[in-house]
Design an enzyme around this catalytic site. Structure first.
Site, mmCIF file in Angstrom:
data_model
loop_
_atom_site.group_PDB
_atom_site.id
_atom_site.type_symbol
_atom_site.label_atom_id
_atom_site.label_comp_id
_atom_site.label_asym_id
_atom_site.label_seq_id
_atom_site.Cartn_x
_atom_site.Cartn_y
_atom_site.Cartn_z
ATOM 1 N N GLU A 255 0.893 -1.166 0.000
ATOM 2 C CA GLU A 255 0.000 0.000 0.000
ATOM 3 C C GLU A 255 0.926 1.209 0.000
ATOM 4 O OE1 GLU A 255 -1.025 3.269 1.591
ATOM 5 O OE2 GLU A 255 -1.490 2.109 3.400
ATOM 6 N N CYS A 294 -1.135 8.841 3.299
ATOM 7 C CA CYS A 294 -1.022 8.233 1.975
ATOM 8 C C CYS A 294 -2.254 8.511 1.135
ATOM 9 C CB CYS A 294 -0.785 6.736 2.103
ATOM 10 S SG CYS A 294 -2.034 5.886 3.083
#
Length: 682
Positions: A255, A294
């Site tokens: 990720e 993120c």
């Protein structure tokens, strides 16, 4: 100053100081990593030899209960973590996302595990597929623990949530975990793991902690193990091709940080609620966690005719954001997590400025609070790339801080093309007030995004926002975002289980799965299955009911009770022109009549019927047809719950087959009942 230690082999390792970690707020030393090398052979042996047997001694339901207990334990001690989190530069609100977002994820997976997983260590994924004409050979799918170790390598921005959101499904799946947090904020992760260990809730070896490097850990993994990574796309790319991971076919999930976008649709004008929502969302994603998410909005894509209005509104909103020591009253944005991160963001902003102008950021920037001159602060910075279709840098370079770039578009197809230039994103947002625009854009944007938020005035009051991954929804994205997948409800648990196809007779499949499979041997006794307490009832215990012939009066009476006068039930002439050629009974009458056939009306262990699954009306039932029901105990789940009198309860799923006088299946479904256990002896 804290001396950090790794938790390896059931003990805390590390007394010799190594790297000093400084406060992001004032630069003062906070903690030191340890210099001792970790024996990863020992760590893996402990995980396999102690952690794995301890976890598999529990079942899914019991592990779910442990997760819930752990979440409560950590929540009761959260203020200890908030105090330490302040050193990372996080405000109270930022820390809430990390700390209580982490425990909230534990609670969520405890609930999902309790509701959706069996009380064994095998998930029957199904459905059973017949593989022969006579029904003696069939196949299905099962999910079982991998009997390996999960290695979770995490980023610096969420020291607690980052580990717990991976640990929760791993633990549920019965897999011991070795967590490696990013060094810069590892002192907060270490404090959390100390609380976990002190709680005594987890079986020994369930969770180990690595402070510092991973050494030869990845070289020692096997095909039954799993590696996950959260961090930069560059590091993910290097780890993905680790020789041993490739050689052993170790599953790897990444990720990675991505250049997420928010699109202001062309139907939105200044003055619209949606216009204000867009400005608020972009500003929030720039300033929450000082933009170190993120999922943060790095590219704000707006109609060219509105770019000046958007820029002015964002500049005004950002000007109201007080930056400084989170302990200072009124501060809304803290520091970056480290001085190294501060330097990295400054370097990347300088690169972006070569093809973009600064709308705001830097001018007269002075963070609030004593000692902040030595902190890792960075001003909220908004850039404008006037020609984003010809500017590669704004789609390639990410400044992982309070930085976003405005990108004007001339038509909506260009907006969608700009979104795709991110080469794969974790999340994108579309702010619009027109459903047709959402219907046009989302299928196109979905090819390049792991999650999409459509935001309008209706959703806004309850929206969790652009940047908030939720336990129930997938987190991850294609391309640059890593190509991986986390969370997503119970799907995350299945990522840590082995899926295997099983073939055999229905009787053998029933024995393997622990569920009754149609065609398998049944158990028929003189005792009605509804008279059995939970622990007495056997899977496969079955009842074949007496018969009932459906009359016209049944149909008329059911129509009067239900109010359902559909022509197929009452209009003889119209019914003759249909594929059935005659009047037929209500499907729900058949369902009700079947319940009347198999119910045991006197008080007993069956307490409540709370649902139907997989209901299908397979064949019509006409006036004069005779129906019969077969009730079979299909599945038992012990959720370890008791009523207000202390009597235990379990859930039983029953397979129901309703047939006609020719033995043909007319209705098929599962009913779910709450069944009492025997009361404990006084």
């Amino acid at each position: 100053m804290m001396q950090l230690q790794s938790f390896i082999g059931g003990r805390w390792v590390g007394r010799e100081a190594a790297q000093t970690l400084r406060s992001a707020v004032n630069g003062q030393p906070v903690a030191r990593t340890h210099a001792e090398a970790i024996d990863f052979g020992e760590a893996l042996a402990y995980a396999r030899g102690t952690g794995l047997p301890g976890l598999l001694a529990l079942n899914f339901q019991q592990r779910a209960a442990r997760l819930k207990a752990l979440a409560k334990y950590l929540n009761e001690r959260k203020e200890q973590l908030y105090a330490i989190s302040a050193h990372t530069g996080a405000t109270r609100a930022d820390s809430w996302i990390d700390i209580e977002g982490g425990t909230g994820t534990l609670f969520a997976y405890a609930s999902m595990g309790s509701a959706e997983l069996p009380s064994g260590n095998l998930v029957h994924e199904g459905p059973v597929v017949p593989l022969s004409k006579k029904g003696g050979f069939a196949g299905t799918h099962i999910l079982v623990p991998r009997q390996g170790v999960a290695v979770h390598i995490n980023a610096f921005n969420f020291p607690i949530w980052g580990l717990l959101e991976k640990f929760a499904p791993t633990f549920l799946a019965g897999m011991p975990c070795i967590g490696k947090p990013a060094t810069a904020t590892s002192y907060l992760t270490e404090a959390m793991v100390r609380l976990v260990e002190e709680s005594g809730i987890l079986p020994p070896g369930s969770l180990q902690l690595v402070i510092g490097g991973t050494g030869d850990l990845l070289d020692r993994l096997r095909g039954s193990d799993v590696v996950t990574f959260t961090g930069s796309a560059d590091t993910a790319a290097k780890l993905r091709v680790h020789p041993n991971l490739i050689r052993q076919s170790v599953p790897f999930n990444a990720e990675a940080d991505s250049l997420n976008c928010a699109i202001l649709a062309p139907d939105v004008q200044p003055g619209d609620e949606e216009f204000d929502l867009f400005v608020k969302e972009v500003a929030r994603e720039m300033t929450v966690k000082a933009g170190q998410k993120c999922t943060a909005i790095r590219r704000a894509i707006v109609p060219r005719r509105h770019v000046d209005a958007v820029a002015a509104a964002l500049k005004a909103r950002l000007a109201k954001t007080v930056v400084g020591d989170p302990a200072f009253e009124g501060v809304k944005m803290g520091a970056l997590a480290s001085h190294a991160q501060q330097a990295d963001v400054a370097e990347r902003v300088a690169l972006l400025r070569q093809g973009a102008e600064v709308v705001c950021g830097g001018e007269g920037f002075v963070p609030q609070g004593a000692g902040t001159a030595e902190g890792a602060f960075f001003p909220p910075t908004l850039l404008l790339a006037a020609h984003p279709m010809t500017n590669d840098a704004v789609h390639d370079i990410e400044a992982f801080g309070p930085v976003s770039t405005l990108m004007p578009y001339d038509d909506f197809d260009e907006a969608l093309a700009l979104a795709a230039r991110g080469k794969g994103s974790l999340v994108g947002s579309l702010i619009t007030k027109t459903p047709a625009i959402a219907a046009q854009a989302i299928p196109v944007a979905a090819a390049h995004h792991g999650r999409l938020l459509v935001l309008d005035r209706e959703a806004a009051p309850e929206s969790t926002g652009h940047g908030s991954p939720l336990p129930m929804l997938k987190h991850g994205g294609p391309g640059r975002a890593g190509g991986g997948e986390e969370l997503g409800g119970i799907r995350a648990v299945k990522h840590y289980l082995q899926r295997t196809a099983v073939q055999g007779s229905p009787t053998m499949l029933a024995a393997v799965t622990g569920e009754y499979v149609r065609g398998a041997a049944r158990i028929e006794t003189e005792v009605h299955p509804f008279r059995r307490h939970f622990e007495e009832l056997q899977i496969g215990e079955s009842l074949l009911t007496h018969r009932r012939t459906v009359s016209e009066a049944d149909i008329v009476n059911f129509g009067g009770v239900s109010g359902d006068y559909f022509y197929m039930h009452f209009d003889e002439i119209a019914a003759k022109d249909t594929q059935f050629g005659q009047r037929i009974a209500h499907g729900y009458f058949v369902l009700s009549a079947a319940a009347g056939l198999f119910v045991s009306p006197a008080p007993g262990p069956v307490l409540a019927n709370y649902g139907l699954d997989t209901l299908r009306f397979v064949k019509p039932v006409a006036i004069g047809d005779t129906i019969q029901a077969r009730l079979t105990a299909k599945r038992k789940i012990d959720r370890m719950k008791v009523d207000d009198k202390g009597v235990g309860q379990g859930v039983v799923a029953w397979d129901v087959e309703v047939t006609n006088q020719n033995g043909e299946l007319v209705a098929s479904y599962d009913i779910l009942t709450l069944v009492a256990k025997r009361a404990a002896a006084a």
